[in-house]
Design a protein around this motif. Structure first.
Motif, PDB file in Angstrom:
ATOM      1  N   VAL A  72      35.457  36.081  43.557  1.00 24.45           N
ATOM      2  CA  VAL A  72      34.087  36.482  43.219  1.00 24.45           C
ATOM      3  C   VAL A  72      33.026  35.451  43.602  1.00 24.45           C
ATOM      4  O   VAL A  72      31.887  35.825  43.878  1.00 24.45           O
ATOM      5  CB  VAL A  72      33.932  36.845  41.719  1.00 24.45           C
ATOM      6  N   PHE A  73      33.394  34.151  43.646  1.00 23.35           N
ATOM      7  CA  PHE A  73      32.353  33.153  43.904  1.00 23.35           C
ATOM      8  C   PHE A  73      31.918  33.107  45.363  1.00 23.35           C
ATOM      9  O   PHE A  73      30.890  32.549  45.690  1.00 23.35           O
ATOM     10  CB  PHE A  73      32.764  31.768  43.396  1.00 23.35           C
ATOM     11  N   LYS A  74      32.734  33.723  46.246  1.00 21.36           N
ATOM     12  CA  LYS A  74      32.291  33.757  47.645  1.00 21.36           C
ATOM     13  C   LYS A  74      31.695  35.113  48.010  1.00 21.36           C
ATOM     14  O   LYS A  74      31.341  35.348  49.152  1.00 21.36           O
ATOM     15  CB  LYS A  74      33.434  33.363  48.576  1.00 21.36           C
ATOM     16  N   ASP A  75      31.610  36.007  47.034  1.00 19.51           N
ATOM     17  CA  ASP A  75      31.098  37.355  47.295  1.00 19.51           C
ATOM     18  C   ASP A  75      30.182  37.798  46.143  1.00 19.51           C
ATOM     19  O   ASP A  75      30.663  38.238  45.098  1.00 19.51           O
ATOM     20  CB  ASP A  75      32.281  38.316  47.441  1.00 19.51           C
ATOM     21  N   PRO A  76      28.869  37.672  46.313  1.00 18.89           N
ATOM     22  CA  PRO A  76      27.925  38.005  45.232  1.00 18.89           C
ATOM     23  C   PRO A  76      28.087  39.429  44.689  1.00 18.89           C
ATOM     24  O   PRO A  76      27.914  39.661  43.497  1.00 18.89           O
ATOM     25  CB  PRO A  76      26.547  37.833  45.884  1.00 18.89           C
ATOM     26  N   ALA A  77      28.456  40.374  45.554  1.00 18.38           N
ATOM     27  CA  ALA A  77      28.628  41.770  45.109  1.00 18.38           C
ATOM     28  C   ALA A  77      29.805  41.879  44.141  1.00 18.38           C
ATOM     29  O   ALA A  77      29.739  42.582  43.131  1.00 18.38           O
ATOM     30  CB  ALA A  77      28.846  42.683  46.311  1.00 18.38           C
ATOM     31  N   LYS A  78      30.900  41.155  44.448  1.00 18.34           N
ATOM     32  CA  LYS A  78      32.081  41.181  43.569  1.00 18.34           C
ATOM     33  C   LYS A  78      31.781  40.474  42.246  1.00 18.34           C
ATOM     34  O   LYS A  78      32.245  40.899  41.188  1.00 18.34           O
ATOM     35  CB  LYS A  78      33.266  40.508  44.272  1.00 18.34           C
ATOM     36  N   LEU A  79      31.012  39.389  42.324  1.00 20.16           N
ATOM     37  CA  LEU A  79      30.632  38.667  41.100  1.00 20.16           C
ATOM     38  C   LEU A  79      29.816  39.585  40.188  1.00 20.16           C
ATOM     39  O   LEU A  79      30.010  39.615  38.971  1.00 20.16           O
ATOM     40  CB  LEU A  79      29.830  37.405  41.454  1.00 20.16           C
ATOM     41  N   LYS A  80      28.942  40.348  40.811  1.00 19.94           N
ATOM     42  CA  LYS A  80      28.108  41.300  40.062  1.00 19.94           C
ATOM     43  C   LYS A  80      28.980  42.366  39.388  1.00 19.94           C
ATOM     44  O   LYS A  80      28.747  42.747  38.238  1.00 19.94           O
ATOM     45  CB  LYS A  80      27.099  41.950  41.015  1.00 19.94           C
ATOM     46  N   GLU A  81      29.979  42.846  40.122  1.00 19.41           N
ATOM     47  CA  GLU A  81      30.910  43.849  39.577  1.00 19.41           C
ATOM     48  C   GLU A  81      31.662  43.299  38.367  1.00 19.41           C
ATOM     49  O   GLU A  81      31.804  43.964  37.345  1.00 19.41           O
ATOM     50  CB  GLU A  81      31.930  44.252  40.644  1.00 19.41           C
ATOM     51  N   LEU A  82      32.155  42.066  38.513  1.00 20.58           N
ATOM     52  CA  LEU A  82      32.918  41.439  37.423  1.00 20.58           C
ATOM     53  C   LEU A  82      32.030  41.260  36.185  1.00 20.58           C
ATOM     54  O   LEU A  82      32.442  41.566  35.060  1.00 20.58           O
ATOM     55  CB  LEU A  82      33.473  40.083  37.868  1.00 20.58           C
ATOM     56  N   THR A  83      30.814  40.790  36.413  1.00 22.91           N
ATOM     57  CA  THR A  83      29.865  40.564  35.320  1.00 22.91           C
ATOM     58  C   THR A  83      29.562  41.867  34.582  1.00 22.91           C
ATOM     59  O   THR A  83      29.471  41.888  33.354  1.00 22.91           O
ATOM     60  CB  THR A  83      28.562  39.941  35.871  1.00 22.91           C
ATOM     61  N   ALA A  84      29.431  42.955  35.342  1.00 26.54           N
ATOM     62  CA  ALA A  84      29.141  44.263  34.731  1.00 26.54           C
ATOM     63  C   ALA A  84      30.281  44.712  33.810  1.00 26.54           C
ATOM     64  O   ALA A  84      30.052  45.409  32.828  1.00 26.54           O
ATOM     65  CB  ALA A  84      28.901  45.300  35.821  1.00 26.54           C
ATOM     66  N   ILE A  85      31.504  44.278  34.128  1.00 23.42           N
ATOM     67  CA  ILE A  85      32.665  44.642  33.297  1.00 23.42           C
ATOM     68  C   ILE A  85      32.742  43.750  32.050  1.00 23.42           C
ATOM     69  O   ILE A  85      32.935  44.229  30.933  1.00 23.42           O
ATOM     70  CB  ILE A  85      33.983  44.515  34.106  1.00 23.42           C
ATOM     71  N   TYR A 153      31.264  22.644  49.953  1.00 18.80           N
ATOM     72  CA  TYR A 153      30.823  24.029  50.180  1.00 18.80           C
ATOM     73  C   TYR A 153      31.178  24.919  48.984  1.00 18.80           C
ATOM     74  O   TYR A 153      30.351  25.689  48.492  1.00 18.80           O
ATOM     75  CB  TYR A 153      31.441  24.586  51.469  1.00 18.80           C
ATOM     76  N   ALA A 154      32.424  24.805  48.513  1.00 18.74           N
ATOM     77  CA  ALA A 154      32.878  25.637  47.388  1.00 18.74           C
ATOM     78  C   ALA A 154      32.089  25.298  46.118  1.00 18.74           C
ATOM     79  O   ALA A 154      31.700  26.191  45.356  1.00 18.74           O
ATOM     80  CB  ALA A 154      34.375  25.436  47.147  1.00 18.74           C
ATOM     81  N   ALA A 155      31.847  23.998  45.915  1.00 16.79           N
ATOM     82  CA  ALA A 155      31.091  23.574  44.727  1.00 16.79           C
ATOM     83  C   ALA A 155      29.653  24.090  44.795  1.00 16.79           C
ATOM     84  O   ALA A 155      29.115  24.600  43.807  1.00 16.79           O
ATOM     85  CB  ALA A 155      31.109  22.050  44.612  1.00 16.79           C
ATOM     86  N   GLN A 156      29.043  23.982  45.974  1.00 15.98           N
ATOM     87  CA  GLN A 156      27.662  24.465  46.152  1.00 15.98           C
ATOM     88  C   GLN A 156      27.573  25.964  45.888  1.00 15.98           C
ATOM     89  O   GLN A 156      26.614  26.440  45.275  1.00 15.98           O
ATOM     90  CB  GLN A 156      27.173  24.174  47.579  1.00 15.98           C
ATOM     91  N   SER A 157      28.561  26.724  46.351  1.00 18.57           N
ATOM     92  CA  SER A 157      28.493  28.178  46.179  1.00 18.57           C
ATOM     93  C   SER A 157      28.557  28.550  44.700  1.00 18.57           C
ATOM     94  O   SER A 157      27.936  29.506  44.266  1.00 18.57           O
ATOM     95  CB  SER A 157      29.591  28.886  46.982  1.00 18.57           C
ATOM     96  N   ARG A 158      29.299  27.769  43.891  1.00 19.17           N
ATOM     97  CA  ARG A 158      29.367  28.038  42.450  1.00 19.17           C
ATOM     98  C   ARG A 158      28.053  27.679  41.766  1.00 19.17           C
ATOM     99  O   ARG A 158      27.600  28.391  40.882  1.00 19.17           O
ATOM    100  CB  ARG A 158      30.528  27.269  41.826  1.00 19.17           C
ATOM    101  N   ILE A 159      27.450  26.578  42.197  1.00 15.06           N
ATOM    102  CA  ILE A 159      26.165  26.168  41.621  1.00 15.06           C
ATOM    103  C   ILE A 159      25.075  27.189  41.971  1.00 15.06           C
ATOM    104  O   ILE A 159      24.261  27.567  41.130  1.00 15.06           O
ATOM    105  CB  ILE A 159      25.780  24.746  42.110  1.00 15.06           C
ATOM    106  N   LYS A 160      25.114  27.664  43.218  1.00 17.34           N
ATOM    107  CA  LYS A 160      24.082  28.611  43.675  1.00 17.34           C
ATOM    108  C   LYS A 160      24.208  29.977  43.008  1.00 17.34           C
ATOM    109  O   LYS A 160      23.273  30.779  43.046  1.00 17.34           O
ATOM    110  CB  LYS A 160      24.125  28.746  45.194  1.00 17.34           C
ATOM    111  N   ALA A 161      25.369  30.268  42.432  1.00 16.20           N
ATOM    112  CA  ALA A 161      25.559  31.547  41.731  1.00 16.20           C
ATOM    113  C   ALA A 161      24.816  31.565  40.393  1.00 16.20           C
ATOM    114  O   ALA A 161      24.734  32.589  39.734  1.00 16.20           O
ATOM    115  CB  ALA A 161      27.048  31.795  41.507  1.00 16.20           C
ATOM    116  N   GLN A 162      24.271  30.393  39.997  1.00 17.28           N
ATOM    117  CA  GLN A 162      23.537  30.285  38.731  1.00 17.28           C
ATOM    118  C   GLN A 162      22.073  29.922  38.977  1.00 17.28           C
ATOM    119  O   GLN A 162      21.715  29.470  40.056  1.00 17.28           O
ATOM    120  CB  GLN A 162      24.179  29.203  37.848  1.00 17.28           C
ATOM    121  N   ILE A 163      21.258  30.105  37.957  1.00 20.29           N
ATOM    122  CA  ILE A 163      19.868  29.629  38.001  1.00 20.29           C
ATOM    123  C   ILE A 163      19.907  28.099  38.060  1.00 20.29           C
ATOM    124  O   ILE A 163      20.751  27.478  37.409  1.00 20.29           O
ATOM    125  CB  ILE A 163      19.097  30.105  36.739  1.00 20.29           C
ATOM    126  N   SER A 164      19.007  27.488  38.822  1.00 19.18           N
ATOM    127  CA  SER A 164      19.040  26.027  38.982  1.00 19.18           C
ATOM    128  C   SER A 164      18.818  25.315  37.651  1.00 19.18           C
ATOM    129  O   SER A 164      18.135  25.829  36.757  1.00 19.18           O
ATOM    130  CB  SER A 164      17.963  25.579  39.982  1.00 19.18           C
TER     131      SER A 164
END
Length: 200
Positions: A72-85, A153-164
């Protein structure tokens, strides 16, 4: 009952503050623990996750959180799906715990919620005050890479998935600065708790 929300960003030190608050004798509802409870084997939430993300996301009946995180952390659409559940189940479970403590006559409850602003808990009407644990972005990135054994890269993508963290600090009632040592953080939290005690 006074309800205090505690948040930060990934690897800014929310867990450290949660431990200090709990050690001081306050009740803490930890949304991370609640998030684990709602996906335990046999739960409706886990069944829904299997339907959406596939059966191989579960091993021996237990959710493989690492595998799901990588997905989910490399795919915003999947993260959104997981969050909705998961979000409605977590919200409902926290509300049940709040009602339980309210009925027991607790005066102060802390809720530690990593995604407090992202999941709009600041608009829930529950919280009397919001505390944010903040570090500068470079320290946050370095700590996350070390803690979770991630490349930049992986760490940045997790940070960017949140509000700064800067934005969160702006929205907080109280900010704990965690750019220094553990002892410096502890002193800030203990001073806050001493002031809180005077208000009770």
């Amino acid at each position: 009952m006074k309800i205090i929300g505690l948040t930060g960003s990934i690897a800014t030190g929310k867990s450290a503050v949660t431990k200090i608050v709990a050690a001081a004798g306050y009740r803490v509802i930890d949304a991370d623990l609640v998030a684990r409870e709602v996906v335990e084997p046999g739960t409706f939430t886990l069944e829904k996750i299997k339907d959406v993300f596939g059966l191989d996301i579960v091993e021996n009946g237990v959710l493989n959180r690492k595998k799901l995180g990588q997905m989910v952390f490399k795919d915003p659409a999947k993260l959104k799906e997981l969050t909705a559940i998961t979000s409605p189940a977590i919200y409902s479970a926290i509300e049940d715990k709040l009602n339980f403590f309210k009925n027991r006559g607790e005066k102060v409850i802390f809720i530690a919620i990593p995604l407090l602003f992202e999941q709009k808990y600041d608009e829930s009407g529950w919280l009397d005050q919001i505390l944010v644990v903040a570090t500068n972005p470079r320290i946050e990135l370095d700590r996350l890479m070390v803690r979770d054994h991630l490349d930049e890269y992986a760490a940045q993508s997790r940070i960017k998935a949140q509000i700064s963290i800067e934005k969160k600090a702006e929205m907080a009632d109280v900010v704990f600065d965690n750019n220094g040592s553990e002892e410096e953080l502890k002193q800030q939290v203990e001073k806050y708790l001493a002031d809180l005690k005077k208000e009770e």
